[in-house]
Design a protein around this motif. Structure first.
Motif, PDB file in Angstrom:
ATOM      1  N   THR A 195      -3.985   1.906   9.790  1.00  0.00           N
ATOM      2  CA  THR A 195      -5.414   2.194   9.594  1.00  0.00           C
ATOM      3  C   THR A 195      -6.245   0.918   9.678  1.00  0.00           C
ATOM      4  O   THR A 195      -7.416   0.948  10.016  1.00  0.00           O
ATOM      5  CB  THR A 195      -5.682   2.844   8.218  1.00  0.00           C
ATOM      6  N   GLY A 196      -5.615  -0.208   9.322  1.00  0.00           N
ATOM      7  CA  GLY A 196      -6.310  -1.488   9.363  1.00  0.00           C
ATOM      8  C   GLY A 196      -6.877  -1.939   8.031  1.00  0.00           C
ATOM      9  O   GLY A 196      -7.324  -3.075   7.897  1.00  0.00           O
ATOM     10  N   GLU A 228       3.822   7.197  15.121  1.00  0.00           N
ATOM     11  CA  GLU A 228       5.018   7.692  14.438  1.00  0.00           C
ATOM     12  C   GLU A 228       5.325   6.740  13.303  1.00  0.00           C
ATOM     13  O   GLU A 228       4.944   5.568  13.359  1.00  0.00           O
ATOM     14  CB  GLU A 228       6.209   7.731  15.402  1.00  0.00           C
ATOM     15  N   PHE A 229       6.038   7.199  12.287  1.00  0.00           N
ATOM     16  CA  PHE A 229       6.406   6.312  11.187  1.00  0.00           C
ATOM     17  C   PHE A 229       7.674   5.572  11.575  1.00  0.00           C
ATOM     18  O   PHE A 229       8.701   6.172  11.853  1.00  0.00           O
ATOM     19  CB  PHE A 229       6.609   7.085   9.885  1.00  0.00           C
ATOM     20  N   VAL A 230       7.570   4.249  11.621  1.00  0.00           N
ATOM     21  CA  VAL A 230       8.691   3.450  12.134  1.00  0.00           C
ATOM     22  C   VAL A 230       9.323   2.591  11.043  1.00  0.00           C
ATOM     23  O   VAL A 230       8.672   2.223  10.071  1.00  0.00           O
ATOM     24  CB  VAL A 230       8.236   2.557  13.311  1.00  0.00           C
ATOM     25  N   THR A 258      -5.437  -2.708   5.243  1.00  0.00           N
ATOM     26  CA  THR A 258      -4.718  -3.836   4.635  1.00  0.00           C
ATOM     27  C   THR A 258      -5.219  -5.160   5.190  1.00  0.00           C
ATOM     28  O   THR A 258      -5.595  -6.063   4.429  1.00  0.00           O
ATOM     29  CB  THR A 258      -3.200  -3.713   4.903  1.00  0.00           C
ATOM     30  N   ARG A 286      -0.278   6.481   2.351  1.00  0.00           N
ATOM     31  CA  ARG A 286      -0.916   5.242   1.928  1.00  0.00           C
ATOM     32  C   ARG A 286      -1.468   5.387   0.519  1.00  0.00           C
ATOM     33  O   ARG A 286      -2.181   6.317   0.224  1.00  0.00           O
ATOM     34  CB  ARG A 286      -2.067   4.934   2.894  1.00  0.00           C
ATOM     35  N   SER A 340       0.813  -1.211   0.000  1.00  0.00           N
ATOM     36  CA  SER A 340       0.000   0.000   0.000  1.00  0.00           C
ATOM     37  C   SER A 340       0.846   1.260   0.000  1.00  0.00           C
ATOM     38  O   SER A 340       0.497   2.228  -0.666  1.00  0.00           O
ATOM     39  CB  SER A 340      -0.962   0.020   1.182  1.00  0.00           C
ATOM     40  N   TYR A 341       1.989   1.226   0.726  1.00  0.00           N
ATOM     41  CA  TYR A 341       2.779   2.457   0.767  1.00  0.00           C
ATOM     42  C   TYR A 341       3.567   2.582  -0.520  1.00  0.00           C
ATOM     43  O   TYR A 341       4.563   1.904  -0.716  1.00  0.00           O
ATOM     44  CB  TYR A 341       3.724   2.469   1.964  1.00  0.00           C
ATOM     45  N   ILE A 347       2.472  -4.353  10.952  1.00  0.00           N
ATOM     46  CA  ILE A 347       1.894  -3.244  11.726  1.00  0.00           C
ATOM     47  C   ILE A 347       0.425  -3.037  11.384  1.00  0.00           C
ATOM     48  O   ILE A 347       0.016  -3.158  10.233  1.00  0.00           O
ATOM     49  CB  ILE A 347       2.732  -1.951  11.498  1.00  0.00           C
ATOM     50  N   PHE A 348      -0.350  -2.787  12.412  1.00  0.00           N
ATOM     51  CA  PHE A 348      -1.776  -2.471  12.277  1.00  0.00           C
ATOM     52  C   PHE A 348      -1.882  -0.955  12.392  1.00  0.00           C
ATOM     53  O   PHE A 348      -1.755  -0.390  13.468  1.00  0.00           O
ATOM     54  CB  PHE A 348      -2.542  -3.177  13.389  1.00  0.00           C
TER      55      PHE A 348
HETATM   56  P1  5GP Z   1      -2.840  -0.114   7.111  1.00  0.00           P
HETATM   57  O1  5GP Z   1      -3.589  -0.698   5.966  1.00  0.00           O
HETATM   58  O2  5GP Z   1      -3.112  -0.807   8.441  1.00  0.00           O
HETATM   59  O3  5GP Z   1      -2.989   1.365   7.224  1.00  0.00           O
HETATM   60  O4  5GP Z   1      -1.332  -0.246   6.759  1.00  0.00           O
HETATM   61  C1  5GP Z   1      -0.662  -1.390   6.995  1.00  0.00           C
HETATM   62  C2  5GP Z   1       0.612  -1.394   6.198  1.00  0.00           C
HETATM   63  O5  5GP Z   1       1.146  -0.086   5.994  1.00  0.00           O
HETATM   64  C3  5GP Z   1       1.647  -2.138   6.985  1.00  0.00           C
HETATM   65  O6  5GP Z   1       1.623  -3.513   6.678  1.00  0.00           O
HETATM   66  C4  5GP Z   1       2.917  -1.467   6.561  1.00  0.00           C
HETATM   67  O7  5GP Z   1       3.388  -2.075   5.383  1.00  0.00           O
HETATM   68  C5  5GP Z   1       2.521  -0.045   6.250  1.00  0.00           C
HETATM   69  N1  5GP Z   1       2.771   0.872   7.394  1.00  0.00           N
HETATM   70  C6  5GP Z   1       1.867   1.425   8.227  1.00  0.00           C
HETATM   71  N2  5GP Z   1       2.469   2.182   9.170  1.00  0.00           N
HETATM   72  C7  5GP Z   1       3.785   2.076   8.933  1.00  0.00           C
HETATM   73  C8  5GP Z   1       4.962   2.616   9.580  1.00  0.00           C
HETATM   74  O8  5GP Z   1       4.949   3.329  10.581  1.00  0.00           O
HETATM   75  N3  5GP Z   1       6.146   2.269   9.025  1.00  0.00           N
HETATM   76  C9  5GP Z   1       6.267   1.471   7.924  1.00  0.00           C
HETATM   77  N4  5GP Z   1       7.471   1.202   7.479  1.00  0.00           N
HETATM   78  N5  5GP Z   1       5.194   0.939   7.301  1.00  0.00           N
HETATM   79  C10 5GP Z   1       3.971   1.246   7.810  1.00  0.00           C
END
Ligand code: 5GP
Ligand code: MG
Length: 176
Positions: free
Chosen positions: A97-98, A144-146, A100, A70, A63-64, A94-95
């Motif tokens: 927004t959820g 935070e972005f990790v 994914t 996103r 997604s990123y 990582i969870f």
């Molecule tokens: P969601 O759909 O829950 O917003 O995004 C989940 C996906 O976004 C994660 O599996 C991960 O790949 C990416 N992501 C979300 N937050 C972070 C972050 O803080 N750091 C990184 N490297 N990826 C993130």
């Protein structure tokens, strides 16, 4: 970059989560499906802490696409194991927004598994936009972005042994 979780802290959290997973499934056979690419390090550490009969597969969800924003989600499940009538544990980094995991669960449920549960290394505070309870969580972290321990920024840093939070000066174009 600042360290959020050290290598030892990560290991302790993953071990704790593995114990919870082992206790939940007892010695029942389990199919673990890792969500690529961010879960690779967690997957490697987690599966070695489990001793039930275990199958391991992967699917890819991306997604990123640009920096920390996103983009549209794509799921590639061509490499997935057959999960029909299996207990499935989805493992993701990582969870946030959820969205994914909700999409991945929907995809996997079409394959008619016996059950689908979820395990994540990290849950980010105050970010969830979906109604989904994660079954196993190693750590709650601030918004935070990790990077590190499998997580990337523009495809870099997955190999860091610790988990770091990017600071504003780290958020530069890395020359794509
Ligand atoms: P969601 O759909 O829950 O917003 O995004 C989940 C996906 O976004 C994660 O599996 C991960 O790949 C990416 N992501 C979300 N937050 C972070 C972050 O803080 N750091 C990184 N490297 N990826 C993130
Ligand atoms: Mg991911």
């Amino acid at each position: 970059m600042k360290t959020l979780l050290t290598e030892d802290e990560l290991q302790a959290g993953v071990d704790r989560m593995a114990s919870e997973i082992a206790a939940w499934y007892s010695h029942r056979p389990l199919t673990i499906v890792g969500v690529l690419t961010g879960s690779i390090v967690l997957l490697a550490d987690l599966i070695r802490q489990l001793d039930m009969p275990l199958r391991v597969g992967v699917l890819q969800a991306s997604s990123y696409r640009e920096g920390t924003t996103r983009g549209a989600l794509t799921i590639n499940s061509e490499m997935m194991l057959d999960v029909r009538e299996r207990d499935v544990l989805l493992v993701d980094d990582i969870f946030d927004t959820g969205h994914t995991l909700v999409e991945v669960i929907r995809e996997v449920e079409q394959l008619e598994p016996t059950s689908v549960r979820t395990a994540v290394l990290l849950r980010k505070a105050g970010r969830q936009e979906v109604d989904l309870d994660i079954d196993f969580i190693a750590f709650d972290i601030p918004n935070e972005f990790v990077v590190g321990y499998g997580l990337d920024y523009e495809d870099q840093y997955r190999n860091l042994r610790h988990l770091a939070a990017l600071e504003p000066e780290d958020l530069t174009e890395t020359g794509s």
